[in-house]
Scaffold this active site. Structure first.
Site, short mmCIF file in Angstrom:
data_model
loop_
_atom_site.label_atom_id
_atom_site.label_comp_id
_atom_site.label_asym_id
_atom_site.label_seq_id
_atom_site.Cartn_x
_atom_site.Cartn_y
_atom_site.Cartn_z
N ASP A 81 -2.63 -36.52 -9.40
CA ASP A 81 -3.49 -35.47 -9.96
C ASP A 81 -3.24 -34.10 -9.31
OD1 ASP A 81 -4.70 -37.47 -11.52
OD2 ASP A 81 -6.15 -37.92 -9.93
N GLU A 120 -7.33 -36.77 -24.18
CA GLU A 120 -7.81 -37.93 -23.43
C GLU A 120 -8.59 -37.48 -22.20
OE1 GLU A 120 -7.59 -41.08 -24.25
OE2 GLU A 120 -8.33 -41.99 -22.41
N GLU A 180 6.76 -26.51 11.19
CA GLU A 180 6.05 -27.76 11.43
C GLU A 180 6.96 -28.94 11.11
OE1 GLU A 180 3.14 -27.71 12.91
OE2 GLU A 180 3.31 -25.51 12.87
N GLU A 221 5.99 -31.52 9.93
CA GLU A 221 5.47 -32.05 8.68
C GLU A 221 5.79 -31.13 7.50
OE1 GLU A 221 3.75 -31.22 11.35
OE2 GLU A 221 2.05 -29.94 10.86
CA LIG Z 1 2.62 -29.84 13.21
#
Ligand SMILES: [Ca+2]
Ligand SMILES: [Ca+2]
Length: 460
Positions: free
Chosen positions: A37, A211, A330, A332
């Protein structure tokens, strides 16, 4: 880590053993968890992406939290963790389903559907934050609106009037007040006519294609509603109108039924001169209708404002610009992850963890320029540590440096390590390849390259 997650991680490693497919794959854009989503938001030169989170091994829409990611280049995505969950709403019981966030007057408002414990019905809550990455808090302590239907989308017209739309099986809207946490008037239905939303055959209760999952926006004076059509499986369709509440004209298919998830959900933005369509599918290993993943494609509107038919790809969108390795990045921030996961760091933000021998992270389009001379990383290890290999152009590509990570006495006991780098020049895909013994090796919070080149000098 659940056994299912470990299984997923192993499968991702297997996928990367086939470089012909893996080398080009940047879709789905998140590999560390299942996501669903998508709701993108452009703010201050970044795309913030709000998603749900399908739990590993789900056999229903088992969703307890929402997640936030961001990118400045559409390919390297930073994990901002979960700043909003079902338990953030004291009145909510379950179901962190499809929401959308929007910016107004220095605050960020995130509209989400979740089940009201008291009524057992789907309701729409609104959370507020001072930052696009949160933390978000329940703005009201009760639902903003509740009629058992879900999938909110929010839109602010040029006049300043804001609208909240939602619905399955009907399509509703209310006019939000400028405070964005209250509304005037009553929830009103948008008539679902076949002229407005296409013709569905075989279901007398639902004569149109609408929908769920509406996504409303305005572009060049034309109002768009993109939505999940038919069921099941769903495809993505759209309609346009001269005003925010209609009358709508059905315009056709945006994305056909594809990708081994029986649902889909649209999110549409313009960013840095391009147009992007976000959706979800079941393309990750272990993926399917309840273990979905968010993906993105770039597209171009027709001269009449039409949206072309868009096909799911494994390549995804092209990179916008490059990534600067000479500022803190980072760990991540990831184009493609193999075998790793993320978690909140005691130093703030997230860190990468669950690193085992052979795991890797791809960072795409890293602009080394004249050349990097050293690499620094923020690391922690409750075990004996391991090594970070800096590979260029592929997970087994040219080795530009190797950093040794020692044991630090804890998974959140952070230290900084550095190592020399050679051959990292130009703009390259960087792979952080992790090696060591058995078990989990270490965590990484962030990294940064440096160059001995005198800034702004030219020539030898
Ligand atoms: Ca980090
Ligand atoms: Ca791992």
């Amino acid at each position: 880590m659940t056994p299912a997650r470990r299984w997923l991680a192993g499968l991702l490693c297997v996928v990367l053993l086939f470089p012909a497919s893996a080398a080009q794959a940047d879709n789905p854009i998140i590999q560390t968890i299942y996501t669903a989503d998508p709701a993108p938001l452009v703010h201050n030169g970044r795309v913030y992406l709000y998603t749900g989170h399908d739990e590993d091994g789900s056999t229903w829409f088992t969703m307890n939290e929402w997640r936030v990611w961001s990118s400045s280049d559409m390919v390297n995505w930073t994990d901002h963790g979960s700043p909003l969950r079902v338990s953030s709403f004291a009145w909510a019981r379950s179901d962190a389903w499809a929401g959308q966030a929007i910016h107004r007057n220095g605050k960020f408002y995130w509209y989400v559907p979740t089940t009201n414990r008291a009524t057992g019905r789907m309701a729409i809550g609104v959370a507020v934050a001072d930052s696009p990455t949160g933390p978000f808090r329940d703005a009201l302590g009760r639902p903003l609106v509740e009629n058992g239907e879900f999938d909110p989308t929010v839109f602010i017209d040029d006049t300043g009037q804001a609208y909240l739309y939602w619905g399955n099986p009907n399509l509703w809207y209310v006019k939000l007040n400028p405070d964005m946490i209250s509304y005037s008037g009553s929830p009103t239905q948008i008539p679902l006519t076949t002229a407005g939303f296409g013709t569905r055959t075989g279901d007398p209760n639902r004569p149109t294609l609408f929908e769920e999952g509406p996504w409303v926006y305005k572009r060049n004076g034309l109002y768009y509603i993109v939505f999940a059509a038919k069921c099941c499986p769903e495809f993505i369709a759209y309609s346009t109108a001269p005003g925010p509440t209609g009358p709508w004209t059905y315009r056709g298919t945006v994305m056909p039924t594809q990708g081994s998830s029986f649902t889909n959900h649209p999110g549409v933005i313009d960013f840095q001169g391009g147009s992007y369509f976000f959706y979800h599918n079941g393309a990750l290993p272990g993926g399917g209708g309840f273990t979905r993943s968010v993906a993105v494609e770039k597209f171009t509107y027709g001269p009449d404002g039409s949206i072309p038919t868009i096909t799911m790809t494994a390549a995804g969108a092209p990179q916008v610009g490059t990534l600067n390795p000479y500022t803190r990045q980072e760990a991540e921030t990831i184009a493609w992850a193999s075998g790793v996961e993320t978690e909140p760091s005691i130093e703030g933000g997230m860190n990468v963890g669950w690193i085992e021998n052979g795991d890797s992270i791809k960072v795409k389009g890293v602009a080394f320029g004249a050349g990097a001379t050293s690499f620094t990383a923020r690391v922690a290890s409750a075990s004996g540590g391991g090594k970070i290999e800096l590979r260029l152009d592929g997970v087994n590509g040219t080795l530009a440096g190797t950093c040794t990570v020692p044991g630090t006495g804890g998974w959140q006991a952070w230290t900084t390590v550095s190592c020399p780098v050679s051959g990292a020049t130009g703009t390259r895909d960087l792979y952080l390849r992790f090696t060591g013994g058995g078990g989990y090796l270490f965590n990484v919070n962030w990294w940064q390259f440096s160059s001995s080149t005198v800034p702004y000098s030219h020539g030898p």
